[in-house]
Enzyme design. Structure first.
Site, PDB file in Angstrom:
ATOM      1  N   SER A  23      56.513 -47.403 148.806  1.00  0.00           N
ATOM      2  CA  SER A  23      56.312 -46.097 148.182  1.00  0.00           C
ATOM      3  C   SER A  23      55.265 -46.109 147.066  1.00  0.00           C
ATOM      4  CB  SER A  23      57.641 -45.542 147.672  1.00  0.00           C
ATOM      5  OG  SER A  23      58.471 -45.254 148.769  1.00  0.00           O
ATOM      6  N   THR A  68      66.437 -45.659 145.700  1.00  0.00           N
ATOM      7  CA  THR A  68      66.658 -46.380 146.949  1.00  0.00           C
ATOM      8  C   THR A  68      67.900 -47.249 146.843  1.00  0.00           C
ATOM      9  OG1 THR A  68      65.580 -47.658 148.692  1.00  0.00           O
ATOM     10  CG2 THR A  68      65.030 -48.296 146.446  1.00  0.00           C
ATOM     11  N   LYS A  72      71.791 -44.490 145.999  1.00  0.00           N
ATOM     12  CA  LYS A  72      71.631 -43.101 146.466  1.00  0.00           C
ATOM     13  C   LYS A  72      72.880 -42.244 146.224  1.00  0.00           C
ATOM     14  CE  LYS A  72      67.904 -43.940 149.719  1.00  0.00           C
ATOM     15  NZ  LYS A  72      67.349 -43.798 151.061  1.00  0.00           N
ATOM     16  N   ASP A 108      65.222 -37.570 152.686  1.00  0.00           N
ATOM     17  CA  ASP A 108      65.308 -38.483 153.837  1.00  0.00           C
ATOM     18  C   ASP A 108      65.621 -37.733 155.131  1.00  0.00           C
ATOM     19  OD1 ASP A 108      64.810 -40.941 152.579  1.00  0.00           O
ATOM     20  OD2 ASP A 108      66.928 -41.301 152.124  1.00  0.00           O
ATOM     21  N   GLY A 135      76.145 -44.761 156.756  1.00  0.00           N
ATOM     22  CA  GLY A 135      75.833 -44.995 155.351  1.00  0.00           C
ATOM     23  C   GLY A 135      74.998 -43.855 154.787  1.00  0.00           C
ATOM     24  N   ALA A 137      71.750 -43.289 154.700  1.00  0.00           N
ATOM     25  CA  ALA A 137      70.689 -42.749 155.563  1.00  0.00           C
ATOM     26  C   ALA A 137      71.287 -41.829 156.628  1.00  0.00           C
ATOM     27  CB  ALA A 137      69.908 -43.890 156.208  1.00  0.00           C
TER      28      ALA A 137
END
Ligand code: NAP
Length: 286
Positions: A23, A68, A72, A108, A135, A137
């Site tokens: 990033s 990250t 989160k 995301d 999770g 994500a």
């Protein structure tokens, strides 16, 4: 990157680890391309320092940051508000600091939906989406898929109680979406044969490891396969699926798309189309 001065606005990323993150390079290149006086800095934060680090970022006048692994969800109690994307996902990957308040967003999930359209020509709707993993994500992904009008989603996870909790949370907000849960070790042909799109939201594949509980031959040949993992660019899942003729994509497009959305939240500007993805492809040699 332009020269840092007293007027430069600072954004960054907090995580543990962060040194692998692409990033900083992606955002700093986009700030330069847009001629914006911003700099993006990685901040390694240990769990016992999370609260102090967040207060420190605010006190220092940082205007926003990404979040990250593994923070989160842990960051949520430290924030003033959540927008709809973060509220629904129960996970935050982008924070805006404005007028002394911290607002959590989740880019995301919408980043995934953008990348599915661009990289796999997949638009959520009638088909069945199978998410592997439950999770952070997966939380962002399922909320964005529900917002984008997915009709049927199957969540499969090693820890089935986490998948059940995700289904309950999501069906409270989107009762009209049919969400089924299957234990990863009990995946069978009757479930797999209905899948239009399969998304790996776990970290399996990062070390060349395989989703040992998944038999791709049970999926229809027309199924599309998305792996959120982008390093290595071709995971064993993607290799095996493309060998049998399936359309596949890794998670580089999602990384770029979630980054474009975060960039816009901080600056009000969208980087030139495709710019961040090209930067990432250059970094990953793909
Ligand atoms: P997380 O909250 O720690 O969740 C990890 C998930 O993977 C859980 O469902 C976990 O199952 C499962 N898992 C991990 N190891 C496993 C194993 N050996 N066998 C079976 N299941 C296993 O992590 P996350 O934040 O969701 O991130 C997951 C991945 O997505 C990471 O690789 C991350 O880099 C990637 N990601 C990519 C993007 C992108 O832009 N491309 C964005 C976000 C995340 P249990 O619940 O049973 O533990």
């Amino acid at each position: 990157m332009s020269t840092v001065s007293g007027k430069t606005q600072v954004v960054g990323i907090i995580g543990n680890p962060v040194k692998h993150s692409l990033s900083p390079a992606m955002h700093n290149a986009a700030f330069a391309a847009c001629d914006l006086d911003y700099v993006y800095v990685p901040f390694f934060v240990t769990p016992e320092n999370l609260g102090n680090a967040i207060s420190g970022l605010k006190a220092l006048g940082v205007c926003g940051f990404n979040v990250t692994i593994p923070y989160k969800t842990d960051i949520i109690p430290h924030l003033d508000y959540l927008d709809q994307t973060a509220e629904e996902a129960g996970a935050v990957n982008t924070v805006l600091i404005k007028d002394g308040k911290m607002i959590g967003h989740n880019t995301d999930g919408d980043g995934l939906v953008c990348s599915l359209a661009e990289d796999l020509d997949f638009i959520p709707g009638d088909g069945t989406v199978m998410l592997i993993g439950a999770g952070g994500a997966a939380r962002g992904a399922i909320a964005a898929l529900c917002r984008a009008k997915s009709q049927r989603i199957i969540v499969t996870n090693r820890s089935v109680d986490k998948a059940n909790a995700l289904k309950l949370d999501m069906n409270r907000i989107y009762p009209e979406v049919c969400i089924d849960v299957i234990n990863a070790n009990e995946l069978n042909k009757s479930a797999l044969s209905t899948v239009t799109l399969l998304v790996n939201t776990t970290s399996i594949g990062m070390n060349g490891d395989k989703l040992h509980f998944l038999d791709l031959s049970m999926l229809p040949k027309s199924a599309k396969i998305y792996d959120m993992v982008y390093s290595p660019p071709i995971t064993p899942l993607l290799y095996e699926a493309s060998e049998i003729g399936m359309l596949v994509s890794n998670g580089l497009g999602m990384l770029a798309a979630q980054g474009e959305l975060a960039f816009n939240i901080w600056t009000g500007i969208t980087p030139p189309k495709g710019y961040m993805k090209r930067v990432l492809e250059g970094l990953c040699g793909s």
